[in-house]
Design a protein around this motif. Structure first.
Motif: not given
Lengths: 234, 234
Positions: A64-80
DNA sequence: CGCACGCTTGATCAACTTCAAGTTTTGTGG
DNA sequence: CCACAAAACTTGAAGTTGATCAAGCGTGCG
Protein backbone atom coordinates in the motif's frame (compact mmCIF):
# COMPACT_ATOMS: atom_id res chain seq x y z
CA UNK A 1 3.79 -39.29 -10.19
CA UNK A 2 3.13 -38.82 -6.49
CA UNK A 3 5.75 -40.35 -4.31
CA UNK A 4 4.66 -39.60 -0.79
CA UNK A 5 1.67 -39.01 1.39
CA UNK A 6 -0.25 -36.01 0.25
CA UNK A 7 -1.65 -33.53 2.70
CA UNK A 8 -4.76 -31.61 2.04
CA UNK A 9 -6.02 -33.93 -0.62
CA UNK A 10 -7.11 -31.07 -2.82
CA UNK A 11 -6.91 -32.36 -6.34
CA UNK A 12 -5.78 -29.00 -7.63
CA UNK A 13 -2.32 -29.84 -6.37
CA UNK A 14 -2.10 -33.41 -7.58
CA UNK A 15 0.44 -34.00 -10.27
CA UNK A 16 2.52 -31.07 -9.17
CA UNK A 17 6.13 -31.06 -8.11
CA UNK A 18 5.03 -29.27 -5.00
CA UNK A 19 6.62 -29.40 -1.62
CA UNK A 20 3.80 -31.54 -0.41
CA UNK A 21 4.71 -34.28 -2.79
CA UNK A 22 8.37 -34.22 -1.96
CA UNK A 23 8.43 -34.76 1.71
CA UNK A 24 6.31 -32.48 3.82
CA UNK A 25 3.44 -34.89 3.51
CA UNK A 26 5.22 -37.33 5.75
CA UNK A 27 5.42 -34.81 8.57
CA UNK A 28 2.94 -35.71 11.24
CA UNK A 29 2.99 -32.35 12.96
CA UNK A 30 1.11 -30.46 10.30
CA UNK A 31 -2.03 -28.63 11.38
CA UNK A 32 -4.87 -27.89 8.98
CA UNK A 33 -6.50 -24.51 9.40
CA UNK A 34 -9.16 -22.51 7.64
CA UNK A 35 -8.54 -18.82 7.08
CA UNK A 36 -11.18 -16.29 6.05
CA UNK A 37 -10.69 -14.17 2.95
CA UNK A 38 -8.99 -10.78 3.55
CA UNK A 39 -7.13 -12.04 6.62
CA UNK A 40 -3.57 -10.75 6.96
CA UNK A 41 -1.20 -13.66 7.49
CA UNK A 42 1.51 -12.79 9.98
CA UNK A 43 3.34 -13.97 13.04
CA UNK A 44 0.59 -12.81 15.41
CA UNK A 45 -1.98 -14.90 13.60
CA UNK A 46 0.10 -18.05 13.70
CA UNK A 47 2.44 -18.12 16.70
CA UNK A 48 5.37 -20.46 16.28
CA UNK A 49 4.62 -20.79 12.61
CA UNK A 50 7.52 -21.41 10.28
CA UNK A 51 6.16 -22.80 7.07
CA UNK A 52 2.71 -22.78 5.58
CA UNK A 53 1.60 -24.83 2.58
CA UNK A 54 -1.52 -23.69 0.79
CA UNK A 55 -4.10 -26.43 0.41
CA UNK A 56 -6.71 -24.34 -1.35
CA UNK A 57 -7.24 -20.66 -2.07
CA UNK A 58 -4.88 -17.85 -3.02
CA UNK A 59 -2.55 -15.62 -0.98
CA UNK A 60 -1.14 -12.33 -2.22
CA UNK A 61 1.70 -10.03 -1.22
CA UNK A 62 0.04 -6.65 -0.83
CA UNK A 63 1.75 -3.25 -0.92
CA UNK A 64 0.00 0.00 0.00
CA UNK A 65 1.44 3.37 -1.00
CA UNK A 66 1.13 6.53 1.10
CA UNK A 67 -1.93 7.74 -0.77
CA UNK A 68 -3.68 4.37 -0.65
CA UNK A 69 -2.73 2.97 -4.05
CA UNK A 70 -2.59 -0.80 -3.69
CA UNK A 71 -0.64 -3.38 -5.59
CA UNK A 72 -0.16 -7.11 -5.27
CA UNK A 73 3.39 -8.08 -6.17
CA UNK A 74 3.14 -11.87 -6.04
CA UNK A 75 0.49 -14.53 -5.57
CA UNK A 76 0.69 -17.97 -4.00
CA UNK A 77 -1.54 -20.82 -5.14
CA UNK A 78 -2.36 -24.32 -3.86
CA UNK A 79 0.83 -26.28 -3.30
CA UNK A 80 2.94 -23.16 -2.83
CA UNK A 81 4.93 -22.66 0.36
CA UNK A 82 5.06 -19.52 2.47
CA UNK A 83 8.28 -19.20 4.45
CA UNK A 84 7.78 -17.18 7.62
CA UNK A 85 11.34 -17.63 8.78
CA UNK A 86 12.41 -14.66 6.71
CA UNK A 87 11.06 -11.40 5.45
CA UNK A 88 10.63 -12.08 1.74
CA UNK A 89 7.87 -9.68 0.93
CA UNK A 90 9.92 -6.53 0.44
CA UNK A 91 7.80 -4.62 2.92
CA UNK A 92 4.48 -5.99 1.70
CA UNK A 93 2.06 -8.02 3.80
CA UNK A 94 0.59 -11.43 3.03
CA UNK A 95 -3.17 -11.39 2.64
CA UNK A 96 -5.70 -14.13 1.94
CA UNK A 97 -7.29 -13.17 -1.37
CA UNK A 98 -9.85 -15.96 -1.02
CA UNK A 99 -10.90 -18.24 1.82
CA UNK A 100 -8.00 -20.60 2.48
CA UNK A 101 -7.21 -24.04 3.76
CA UNK A 102 -3.62 -24.10 4.91
CA UNK A 103 -1.22 -26.63 6.38
CA UNK A 104 0.93 -25.26 9.17
CA UNK A 105 4.26 -26.67 10.28
CA UNK A 106 5.51 -25.83 13.71
CA UNK A 107 8.93 -24.48 14.44
CA UNK A 108 11.10 -26.90 16.33
CA UNK A 109 9.97 -30.24 15.04
CA UNK A 110 10.11 -28.94 11.51
CA UNK A 111 13.51 -27.35 11.88
CA UNK A 112 14.95 -30.66 13.09
CA UNK A 113 13.32 -32.54 10.28
CA UNK A 114 14.52 -30.07 7.69
CA UNK A 115 18.03 -30.26 9.06
CA UNK A 116 18.19 -34.03 8.55
CA UNK A 117 16.00 -34.52 5.52
CA UNK A 118 17.64 -33.67 2.24
CA UNK A 119 14.38 -34.17 0.35
CA UNK A 120 12.66 -31.45 2.34
CA UNK A 121 15.55 -29.06 1.79
CA UNK A 122 15.30 -29.78 -1.90
CA UNK A 123 11.54 -29.30 -1.91
CA UNK A 124 11.84 -25.94 -0.19
CA UNK A 125 14.55 -24.86 -2.62
CA UNK A 126 12.35 -25.92 -5.56
CA UNK A 127 9.53 -23.87 -4.16
CA UNK A 128 11.72 -20.75 -3.87
CA UNK A 129 12.97 -21.13 -7.40
CA UNK A 130 9.50 -21.59 -8.81
CA UNK A 131 8.45 -18.46 -6.98
CA UNK A 132 11.44 -16.55 -8.40
CA UNK A 133 10.51 -17.64 -11.94
CA UNK A 134 6.91 -16.54 -11.53
CA UNK A 135 7.94 -13.20 -10.09
CA UNK A 136 10.45 -12.48 -12.87
CA UNK A 137 7.79 -13.26 -15.47
CA UNK A 138 5.36 -11.03 -13.62
CA UNK A 139 7.82 -8.12 -13.72
CA UNK A 140 8.06 -8.57 -17.47
CA UNK A 141 4.24 -8.49 -17.63
CA UNK A 142 4.01 -5.30 -15.62
CA UNK A 143 6.81 -3.36 -17.28
CA UNK A 144 5.80 -2.87 -20.87
CA UNK A 145 2.58 -4.70 -21.70
CA UNK A 146 -0.77 -3.17 -22.60
CA UNK A 147 -3.89 -3.87 -20.55
CA UNK A 148 -5.11 -6.57 -22.94
CA UNK A 149 -1.69 -8.22 -23.03
CA UNK A 150 -1.52 -8.17 -19.24
CA UNK A 151 -4.88 -9.87 -18.97
CA UNK A 152 -3.98 -12.52 -21.56
CA UNK A 153 -0.79 -13.11 -19.61
CA UNK A 154 -2.72 -13.44 -16.37
CA UNK A 155 -5.08 -16.01 -17.83
CA UNK A 156 -2.13 -18.04 -19.12
CA UNK A 157 -0.42 -17.78 -15.73
CA UNK A 158 -3.59 -19.00 -14.04
CA UNK A 159 -3.78 -21.97 -16.36
CA UNK A 160 -0.13 -22.89 -15.92
CA UNK A 161 -0.14 -22.55 -12.16
CA UNK A 162 -3.43 -24.39 -11.72
CA UNK A 163 -1.77 -27.32 -13.45
CA UNK A 164 -4.73 -27.26 -15.73
CA UNK A 165 -2.55 -28.65 -18.50
CA UNK A 166 -4.25 -27.78 -21.75
CA UNK A 167 -7.66 -27.47 -20.14
CA UNK A 168 -9.76 -24.80 -21.80
CA UNK A 169 -11.77 -23.82 -18.74
CA UNK A 170 -9.80 -21.68 -16.32
CA UNK A 171 -10.79 -20.52 -12.87
CA UNK A 172 -9.82 -16.90 -12.29
CA UNK A 173 -9.90 -17.47 -8.54
CA UNK A 174 -9.54 -13.77 -7.71
CA UNK A 175 -11.96 -10.89 -7.64
CA UNK A 176 -11.61 -8.24 -10.34
CA UNK A 177 -10.08 -5.73 -7.94
CA UNK A 178 -7.33 -8.19 -6.96
CA UNK A 179 -6.58 -9.18 -10.55
CA UNK A 180 -6.37 -5.47 -11.35
CA UNK A 181 -4.03 -4.74 -8.45
CA UNK A 182 -1.90 -7.73 -9.43
CA UNK A 183 -1.60 -6.63 -13.06
CA UNK A 184 -1.12 -2.95 -12.26
CA UNK A 185 -4.47 -1.85 -13.71
CA UNK A 186 -7.66 -0.23 -12.45
CA UNK A 187 -10.75 -2.45 -12.31
CA UNK A 188 -12.43 -0.39 -15.04
CA UNK A 189 -9.51 -0.95 -17.39
CA UNK A 190 -9.46 -4.66 -16.55
CA UNK A 191 -13.15 -4.91 -17.31
CA UNK A 192 -12.60 -3.33 -20.73
CA UNK A 193 -9.74 -5.75 -21.38
CA UNK A 194 -12.04 -8.69 -20.59
CA UNK A 195 -14.61 -7.29 -23.02
CA UNK A 196 -11.95 -6.89 -25.67
CA UNK A 197 -10.73 -10.50 -25.40
CA UNK A 198 -14.34 -11.67 -25.45
CA UNK A 199 -15.23 -9.55 -28.50
CA UNK A 200 -12.17 -10.91 -30.31
CA UNK A 201 -13.37 -14.43 -29.40
CA UNK A 202 -10.12 -15.38 -27.70
CA UNK A 203 -12.05 -16.19 -24.53
CA UNK A 204 -15.66 -16.61 -23.44
CA UNK A 205 -17.23 -16.65 -20.01
CA UNK A 206 -18.62 -19.68 -18.25
CA UNK A 207 -19.55 -17.52 -15.32
CA UNK A 208 -17.94 -14.39 -13.92
CA UNK A 209 -15.06 -16.34 -12.40
CA UNK A 210 -14.45 -18.92 -15.08
CA UNK A 211 -13.18 -18.17 -18.56
CA UNK A 212 -12.98 -20.56 -21.48
CA UNK A 213 -10.00 -20.21 -23.75
CA UNK A 214 -11.44 -20.21 -27.26
CA UNK A 215 -8.27 -19.57 -29.26
CA UNK A 216 -5.23 -20.60 -27.34
CA UNK A 217 -2.50 -19.88 -29.90
CA UNK A 218 -3.85 -16.39 -30.38
CA UNK A 219 -4.16 -15.80 -26.64
CA UNK A 220 -0.55 -16.89 -26.17
CA UNK A 221 0.59 -14.55 -28.92
CA UNK A 222 -1.28 -11.65 -27.39
CA UNK A 223 0.24 -12.48 -23.99
CA UNK A 224 3.68 -12.31 -25.61
CA UNK A 225 3.13 -8.94 -27.18
CA UNK A 226 1.97 -9.96 -30.64
CA UNK A 227 0.02 -7.47 -32.73
CA UNK A 228 -3.69 -7.77 -31.95
CA UNK A 229 -4.79 -6.57 -35.40
CA UNK A 230 -2.67 -9.19 -37.13
CA UNK A 231 -3.60 -12.02 -34.77
CA UNK A 232 -7.35 -11.45 -34.80
CA UNK A 233 -8.65 -10.73 -38.27
CA UNK A 234 -12.04 -9.46 -37.21
CA UNK B 1 32.48 -7.72 10.00
CA UNK B 2 34.19 -9.94 7.45
CA UNK B 3 34.71 -13.42 8.67
CA UNK B 4 36.37 -15.24 5.82
CA UNK B 5 38.68 -14.76 2.90
CA UNK B 6 37.20 -12.38 0.42
CA UNK B 7 37.42 -12.99 -3.28
CA UNK B 8 37.53 -10.20 -5.73
CA UNK B 9 38.59 -7.59 -3.29
CA UNK B 10 36.20 -5.03 -4.73
CA UNK B 11 35.38 -2.72 -1.89
CA UNK B 12 31.84 -2.30 -3.11
CA UNK B 13 31.09 -5.67 -1.56
CA UNK B 14 32.93 -5.25 1.69
CA UNK B 15 30.78 -5.04 4.74
CA UNK B 16 27.98 -6.92 3.06
CA UNK B 17 26.39 -10.15 4.17
CA UNK B 18 27.12 -11.52 0.73
CA UNK B 19 27.80 -15.08 -0.20
CA UNK B 20 31.44 -14.24 -0.60
CA UNK B 21 31.74 -13.35 3.05
CA UNK B 22 29.98 -16.43 4.27
CA UNK B 23 31.96 -19.19 2.79
CA UNK B 24 32.56 -19.07 -0.92
CA UNK B 25 35.73 -17.09 -0.31
CA UNK B 26 37.38 -20.17 1.06
CA UNK B 27 36.82 -22.11 -2.14
CA UNK B 28 40.07 -22.39 -4.00
CA UNK B 29 38.53 -23.38 -7.30
CA UNK B 30 37.06 -19.99 -8.12
CA UNK B 31 38.09 -18.46 -11.43
CA UNK B 32 38.08 -14.71 -12.01
CA UNK B 33 36.88 -13.61 -15.43
CA UNK B 34 36.20 -10.36 -17.19
CA UNK B 35 33.06 -10.08 -19.28
CA UNK B 36 32.33 -7.34 -21.81
CA UNK B 37 29.17 -5.27 -21.52
CA UNK B 38 26.17 -6.61 -23.51
CA UNK B 39 27.40 -10.22 -23.31
CA UNK B 40 24.66 -12.80 -22.78
CA UNK B 41 25.56 -15.03 -19.84
CA UNK B 42 24.58 -18.61 -20.50
CA UNK B 43 25.77 -22.18 -20.38
CA UNK B 44 27.60 -21.92 -23.72
CA UNK B 45 29.65 -19.00 -22.47
CA UNK B 46 30.70 -20.77 -19.28
CA UNK B 47 30.80 -24.54 -19.72
CA UNK B 48 30.52 -26.44 -16.46
CA UNK B 49 29.52 -23.28 -14.70
CA UNK B 50 27.24 -23.61 -11.71
CA UNK B 51 27.48 -20.48 -9.65
CA UNK B 52 28.74 -17.04 -10.49
CA UNK B 53 29.40 -14.27 -7.97
CA UNK B 54 29.53 -10.74 -9.30
CA UNK B 55 32.71 -8.91 -8.29
CA UNK B 56 31.94 -5.68 -10.12
CA UNK B 57 29.38 -4.52 -12.66
CA UNK B 58 25.67 -5.23 -13.11
CA UNK B 59 23.76 -8.13 -14.71
CA UNK B 60 20.14 -7.93 -15.79
CA UNK B 61 17.41 -10.43 -16.67
CA UNK B 62 16.23 -9.31 -20.07
CA UNK B 63 12.88 -10.15 -21.71
CA UNK B 64 12.07 -9.36 -25.34
CA UNK B 65 8.49 -9.35 -26.60
CA UNK B 66 7.49 -10.40 -30.10
CA UNK B 67 7.52 -6.86 -31.45
CA UNK B 68 10.87 -6.03 -29.87
CA UNK B 69 9.73 -4.31 -26.68
CA UNK B 70 12.39 -4.98 -24.07
CA UNK B 71 12.17 -5.15 -20.31
CA UNK B 72 14.60 -6.00 -17.55
CA UNK B 73 12.85 -7.85 -14.76
CA UNK B 74 15.65 -8.08 -12.20
CA UNK B 75 19.19 -6.80 -11.74
CA UNK B 76 22.15 -8.33 -9.95
CA UNK B 77 24.86 -6.22 -8.34
CA UNK B 78 28.30 -6.85 -6.84
CA UNK B 79 28.12 -9.59 -4.23
CA UNK B 80 25.00 -11.14 -5.76
CA UNK B 81 25.01 -14.77 -6.86
CA UNK B 82 23.74 -16.14 -10.17
CA UNK B 83 22.63 -19.74 -9.93
CA UNK B 84 22.96 -21.53 -13.24
CA UNK B 85 21.80 -24.85 -11.87
CA UNK B 86 18.19 -23.84 -12.46
CA UNK B 87 16.14 -21.75 -14.79
CA UNK B 88 15.13 -18.84 -12.61
CA UNK B 89 14.67 -16.18 -15.21
CA UNK B 90 11.13 -16.98 -16.30
CA UNK B 91 12.17 -17.18 -19.94
CA UNK B 92 14.44 -14.14 -19.84
CA UNK B 93 18.15 -14.16 -20.53
CA UNK B 94 20.95 -12.85 -18.34
CA UNK B 95 22.88 -10.00 -19.90
CA UNK B 96 25.87 -7.98 -18.73
CA UNK B 97 24.58 -4.41 -18.46
CA UNK B 98 28.10 -3.13 -17.79
CA UNK B 99 31.57 -4.64 -18.09
CA UNK B 100 31.86 -7.29 -15.39
CA UNK B 101 34.36 -9.02 -13.19
CA UNK B 102 32.91 -12.32 -12.08
CA UNK B 103 33.98 -15.23 -9.91
CA UNK B 104 33.09 -18.60 -11.36
CA UNK B 105 32.68 -21.80 -9.39
CA UNK B 106 32.97 -25.10 -11.18
CA UNK B 107 30.46 -27.86 -10.95
CA UNK B 108 31.72 -30.91 -9.17
CA UNK B 109 34.05 -29.46 -6.59
CA UNK B 110 31.46 -26.89 -5.68
CA UNK B 111 28.62 -29.36 -5.44
CA UNK B 112 30.62 -31.48 -3.01
CA UNK B 113 31.54 -28.47 -0.96
CA UNK B 114 27.98 -27.23 -0.85
CA UNK B 115 26.77 -30.64 0.18
CA UNK B 116 29.03 -30.69 3.25
CA UNK B 117 29.23 -27.03 4.16
CA UNK B 118 26.23 -25.70 5.98
CA UNK B 119 27.54 -22.15 5.83
CA UNK B 120 27.55 -22.19 2.05
CA UNK B 121 24.04 -23.58 1.92
CA UNK B 122 22.98 -20.79 4.24
CA UNK B 123 24.77 -18.17 2.16
CA UNK B 124 23.07 -19.37 -1.02
CA UNK B 125 19.69 -19.37 0.70
CA UNK B 126 20.31 -15.83 1.96
CA UNK B 127 21.15 -14.74 -1.54
CA UNK B 128 17.91 -16.21 -2.94
CA UNK B 129 15.84 -14.53 -0.27
CA UNK B 130 17.46 -11.17 -0.82
CA UNK B 131 16.75 -11.54 -4.50
CA UNK B 132 13.09 -12.40 -3.78
CA UNK B 133 12.72 -9.30 -1.61
CA UNK B 134 14.19 -7.04 -4.27
CA UNK B 135 11.98 -8.53 -6.94
CA UNK B 136 8.80 -8.18 -4.88
CA UNK B 137 9.63 -4.54 -4.21
CA UNK B 138 10.33 -4.05 -7.89
CA UNK B 139 6.90 -5.41 -8.83
CA UNK B 140 5.34 -2.89 -6.46
CA UNK B 141 7.38 -0.16 -8.19
CA UNK B 142 6.24 -1.21 -11.64
CA UNK B 143 2.57 -1.76 -10.91
CA UNK B 144 1.16 1.59 -9.90
CA UNK B 145 3.86 4.23 -9.63
CA UNK B 146 4.32 7.30 -11.81
CA UNK B 147 7.51 7.89 -13.79
CA UNK B 148 8.94 10.26 -11.15
CA UNK B 149 8.08 7.84 -8.34
CA UNK B 150 9.69 4.99 -10.23
CA UNK B 151 12.89 6.95 -10.69
CA UNK B 152 12.99 8.00 -7.02
CA UNK B 153 12.48 4.37 -6.14
CA UNK B 154 15.29 3.30 -8.45
CA UNK B 155 17.72 5.77 -6.92
CA UNK B 156 16.85 4.54 -3.43
CA UNK B 157 17.25 0.92 -4.58
CA UNK B 158 20.66 1.77 -6.02
CA UNK B 159 21.74 3.34 -2.77
CA UNK B 160 20.52 0.46 -0.64
CA UNK B 161 22.02 -2.23 -2.82
CA UNK B 162 25.34 -0.45 -3.24
CA UNK B 163 25.64 -0.56 0.53
CA UNK B 164 26.20 3.14 0.26
CA UNK B 165 24.66 3.54 3.72
CA UNK B 166 23.53 7.11 3.97
CA UNK B 167 25.99 8.32 1.35
CA UNK B 168 24.59 11.16 -0.69
CA UNK B 169 26.45 10.41 -3.91
CA UNK B 170 24.96 7.48 -5.78
CA UNK B 171 26.31 5.72 -8.84
CA UNK B 172 23.53 4.95 -11.30
CA UNK B 173 25.70 2.22 -12.86
CA UNK B 174 23.33 1.66 -15.78
CA UNK B 175 22.73 3.48 -19.03
CA UNK B 176 19.50 5.41 -19.40
CA UNK B 177 18.02 2.82 -21.73
CA UNK B 178 18.61 0.04 -19.20
CA UNK B 179 17.21 2.05 -16.29
CA UNK B 180 14.19 2.78 -18.48
CA UNK B 181 13.69 -0.86 -19.42
CA UNK B 182 14.08 -1.85 -15.76
CA UNK B 183 11.50 0.67 -14.57
CA UNK B 184 9.07 0.06 -17.43
CA UNK B 185 9.54 3.49 -19.04
CA UNK B 186 10.81 4.90 -22.31
CA UNK B 187 14.16 6.71 -22.19
CA UNK B 188 12.46 10.02 -23.05
CA UNK B 189 10.10 9.68 -20.09
CA UNK B 190 13.00 8.74 -17.82
CA UNK B 191 14.93 11.78 -18.96
CA UNK B 192 11.99 14.02 -18.12
CA UNK B 193 11.70 12.36 -14.70
CA UNK B 194 15.38 13.13 -14.03
CA UNK B 195 14.76 16.76 -14.98
CA UNK B 196 11.76 16.90 -12.69
CA UNK B 197 13.66 15.58 -9.66
CA UNK B 198 16.51 17.98 -10.41
CA UNK B 199 14.18 20.97 -10.82
CA UNK B 200 12.55 20.11 -7.50
CA UNK B 201 16.04 19.96 -5.95
CA UNK B 202 15.62 16.45 -4.65
CA UNK B 203 18.72 15.40 -6.57
CA UNK B 204 21.55 17.04 -8.48
CA UNK B 205 24.04 15.61 -10.94
CA UNK B 206 27.71 15.03 -10.31
CA UNK B 207 28.07 13.72 -13.83
CA UNK B 208 25.66 11.83 -16.04
CA UNK B 209 26.06 8.62 -14.08
CA UNK B 210 26.29 9.95 -10.54
CA UNK B 211 23.46 11.67 -8.73
CA UNK B 212 23.64 13.46 -5.41
CA UNK B 213 20.66 13.10 -3.12
CA UNK B 214 19.88 16.63 -1.96
CA UNK B 215 16.72 15.96 0.04
CA UNK B 216 16.58 12.40 1.19
CA UNK B 217 13.37 12.46 3.26
CA UNK B 218 11.51 14.00 0.35
CA UNK B 219 13.00 11.54 -2.13
CA UNK B 220 11.92 8.65 0.08
CA UNK B 221 8.42 10.05 0.33
CA UNK B 222 8.19 10.45 -3.43
CA UNK B 223 9.44 6.88 -3.88
CA UNK B 224 6.65 5.71 -1.58
CA UNK B 225 3.92 7.49 -3.46
CA UNK B 226 3.69 10.72 -1.50
CA UNK B 227 2.13 13.76 -3.12
CA UNK B 228 4.81 15.71 -5.01
CA UNK B 229 3.03 19.06 -4.64
CA UNK B 230 2.82 18.68 -0.87
CA UNK B 231 6.37 17.38 -0.44
CA UNK B 232 8.07 20.02 -2.55
CA UNK B 233 6.73 23.49 -1.93
CA UNK B 234 8.27 25.13 -4.96
C1' DC C 1 -38.21 -4.91 -1.03
C1' DG C 2 -34.24 -2.32 -0.93
C1' DC C 3 -29.61 -1.89 0.25
C1' DA C 4 -24.78 -3.11 -0.53
C1' DC C 5 -21.37 -4.94 -3.22
C1' DG C 6 -19.04 -6.13 -7.28
C1' DC C 7 -18.74 -5.37 -11.89
C1' DT C 8 -19.49 -2.84 -16.28
C1' DT C 9 -20.04 1.16 -19.39
C1' DG C 10 -19.47 5.97 -20.94
C1' DA C 11 -17.12 10.52 -21.15
C1' DT C 12 -13.32 13.29 -19.97
C1' DC C 13 -8.62 14.07 -18.61
C1' DA C 14 -3.72 13.35 -17.51
C1' DA C 15 0.33 10.76 -18.24
C1' DC C 16 3.16 8.34 -20.99
C1' DT C 17 4.60 7.10 -25.70
C1' DT C 18 5.86 8.21 -30.19
C1' DC C 19 8.06 10.83 -33.61
C1' DA C 20 11.34 14.21 -34.80
C1' DA C 21 14.90 17.21 -34.02
C1' DG C 22 18.72 18.88 -31.34
C1' DT C 23 22.74 18.49 -28.03
C1' DT C 24 26.28 16.26 -25.44
C1' DT C 25 29.37 12.55 -24.75
C1' DT C 26 32.31 8.85 -26.16
C1' DG C 27 35.23 6.31 -28.90
C1' DT C 28 38.48 5.89 -32.79
C1' DG C 29 41.92 6.80 -36.29
C1' DG C 30 45.12 9.99 -37.87
C1' DC D 1 45.87 15.25 -28.77
C1' DC D 2 42.54 16.56 -32.02
C1' DA D 3 38.85 15.76 -35.48
C1' DC D 4 35.06 13.40 -36.61
C1' DA D 5 31.49 9.97 -36.44
C1' DA D 6 28.60 7.25 -33.72
C1' DA D 7 26.16 6.63 -29.67
C1' DA D 8 23.71 8.36 -25.80
C1' DC D 9 20.94 11.57 -23.94
C1' DT D 10 17.63 15.53 -23.92
C1' DT D 11 13.84 18.44 -25.51
C1' DG D 12 9.56 19.62 -27.98
C1' DA D 13 4.97 18.64 -30.20
C1' DA D 14 1.41 15.47 -31.28
C1' DG D 15 -0.94 11.12 -30.49
C1' DT D 16 -2.63 7.03 -27.43
C1' DT D 17 -3.61 4.63 -23.61
C1' DG D 18 -5.19 4.02 -19.33
C1' DA D 19 -6.90 6.60 -15.08
C1' DT D 20 -10.51 9.08 -13.19
C1' DC D 21 -15.13 10.44 -12.43
C1' DA D 22 -19.87 9.36 -12.72
C1' DA D 23 -23.59 6.54 -13.48
C1' DG D 24 -25.98 2.15 -14.25
C1' DC D 25 -26.78 -2.85 -13.85
C1' DG D 26 -27.10 -7.32 -11.67
C1' DT D 27 -26.94 -10.44 -7.72
C1' DG D 28 -27.19 -11.82 -3.11
C1' DC D 29 -28.93 -11.05 1.40
C1' DG D 30 -30.97 -9.07 5.60
Amino acid sequence: MLNSVKIGGNNSISGTASLVNHGLGSIKSSILKKVAARTILNAELFPDLQYLVIGSGVVGTQHILEDGRRSISTIFMPGDVLDFTRENTGGGSLIALTALKVHLFESEAFERLKHDNREIQQALADSYHKHCRHTALHCADLARKSAVEKLASFIIECRNRQMAGRARKISLMLKRIDIADYMGLRPETLSRAFSRLKDLELISFDDRNHVIICNEPALLQVANGGNLEQICVV
